[in-house]
Design a protein around this motif. Structure first.
Motif, PDB file in Angstrom:
ATOM      1  N   ILE A  67      24.964  60.381  37.101  1.00 40.42           N
ATOM      2  CA  ILE A  67      26.121  59.730  36.476  1.00 40.42           C
ATOM      3  C   ILE A  67      26.055  58.206  36.409  1.00 40.42           C
ATOM      4  CG2 ILE A  67      27.608  61.661  37.153  1.00 40.42           C
ATOM      5  CD1 ILE A  67      28.877  59.819  39.253  1.00 40.42           C
ATOM      6  N   ILE A  68      25.048  57.580  37.019  1.00 45.43           N
ATOM      7  CA  ILE A  68      24.950  56.124  36.922  1.00 45.43           C
ATOM      8  C   ILE A  68      24.738  55.733  35.458  1.00 45.43           C
ATOM      9  CG2 ILE A  68      23.631  54.077  37.589  1.00 45.43           C
ATOM     10  CD1 ILE A  68      25.359  55.305  39.812  1.00 45.43           C
ATOM     11  N   GLY A  69      25.519  54.773  35.006  1.00 47.65           N
ATOM     12  CA  GLY A  69      25.410  54.298  33.627  1.00 47.65           C
ATOM     13  C   GLY A  69      26.291  55.044  32.642  1.00 47.65           C
ATOM     14  N   LYS A  70      27.050  56.027  33.122  1.00 48.06           N
ATOM     15  CA  LYS A  70      27.917  56.784  32.225  1.00 48.06           C
ATOM     16  C   LYS A  70      29.294  56.125  32.122  1.00 48.06           C
ATOM     17  CE  LYS A  70      25.704  61.284  32.397  1.00 48.06           C
ATOM     18  NZ  LYS A  70      25.935  62.719  32.227  1.00 48.06           N
ATOM     19  N   LYS A  71      29.823  56.108  30.892  1.00 46.05           N
ATOM     20  CA  LYS A  71      31.111  55.483  30.624  1.00 46.05           C
ATOM     21  C   LYS A  71      32.222  56.519  30.636  1.00 46.05           C
ATOM     22  CE  LYS A  71      33.516  52.556  27.251  1.00 46.05           C
ATOM     23  NZ  LYS A  71      33.398  51.840  25.954  1.00 46.05           N
ATOM     24  N   ILE A  72      33.307  56.203  31.365  1.00 42.50           N
ATOM     25  CA  ILE A  72      34.468  57.089  31.451  1.00 42.50           C
ATOM     26  C   ILE A  72      35.362  56.852  30.226  1.00 42.50           C
ATOM     27  CG2 ILE A  72      36.510  57.712  32.793  1.00 42.50           C
ATOM     28  CD1 ILE A  72      35.035  56.591  35.274  1.00 42.50           C
TER      29      ILE A  72
END
Length: 270
Positions: free
Chosen positions: A18-23
């Motif tokens: 999930i690192i780098g994923k935008k919510i």
């Protein structure tokens, strides 16, 4: 309850996904899963990208662009990384929707876990993390000795006190006492400075071994479907026969916690 090795395994596993994923959206399906104002939690984090995941004791810390949130898994908490098309199961109480069509869902059968918005810069010095003692790797033997040398509480109970040393729970407290060959009901004041040095060293060794094995899976722990293997190395917790003397393992309650020990190898002194 997930202890330090299990939470560290979750941290390392989630970082791969999930690192780098935008919510893009946050859906809260059970309001009490978030400590504090849920609207503030959702508004603050929506639109931010997950940059890192830290861990303090048994707490996960998700670090985003401007904010952070902590997560305590308590008894049954876990995170599922799934495609957005997968139906929500009844125990998934919070959903982080990402811009790439995947979701991070917090699942908790007992609903004891909590998430809380915190300051990205000062979270280690703010509540609730500021109340925690050092992890065994950072523990000063003199400081630990000063905290327990006048205590009548059992050493097993003191090991579970997160304000003395953080990260140790029931499983590893049992294993630490067995490795030290100390009766778990021994009052803390009975430990010499030399034994406190040993206590810290054994704690570090056992936790490190458990982390290397991905934690301990006894009931329901997993990290996105990855189960730990340290249960294969447990010497006393949930065991029936002592691997050292072949005598029976005793289970009894010590201050309300199920405690396993060998009455021969961990003989009471004095």
């Amino acid at each position: 309850m997930p202890e330090l090795p299990e939470v560290e395994t979750v941290r390392r596993t989630l970082k791969n996904f999930i690192i780098g994923k935008k919510i893009t959206e946050i859906r809260i399906h059970y309001d009490k899963i978030v400590s504090g104002n849920t609207d503030t939690f959702v508004t603050a984090l929506t639109g931010q990208t997950i940059r890192d995941i830290d861990r303090v004791g048994k707490y996960l810390v998700f670090i985003l662009d401007q904010d952070a949130f902590i997560s305590h898994l308590r008894m049954e908490g876990k995170y599922n990384i799934v495609d957005a098309s997968k139906p929500l199961n009844k125990h998934e109480h919070l959903t982080f929707v990402f811009s790439d069509g995947t979701e991070l869902r917090y699942q908790d059968t007992r609903k004891f876990g909590r998430l809380e918005l915190v300051n990205k810069v000062t979270y280690r010095h703010d509540l609730p993390l500021c109340k925690l003692g050092p992890e065994p790797w950072d523990a000063d033997p003199n400081a630990i000795y000063a905290k327990i040398h006048k205590s009548n509480l059992p050493i097993k109970t003191l090991l579970l006190d997160q304000t003395i040393m953080t990260g140790i729970g029931n499983i590893y407290a049992n294993e630490i006492c067995f490795t030290m060959k100390i009766d778990p009901t021994t009052p803390g004041k009975r430990l010499s400075k030399k034994r406190v040095v040993e206590l810290i060293a054994v704690s570090k060794e056992i936790l490190a071994q458990a982390i290397a094995q991905g934690g301990t899976t006894i009931h329901s722990f997993d990290a996105n479907g990855i189960t730990g293997l340290f249960q294969m190395q447990l010497q006393v917790h949930t065991q029936k026969i002592c691997q050292i003397c072949n005598g029976p393992i005793t289970k009894e309650m010590v201050r309300g916690r199920g405690t396993y020990y060998c009455s021969t190898c961990q003989k009471k002194k004095g």
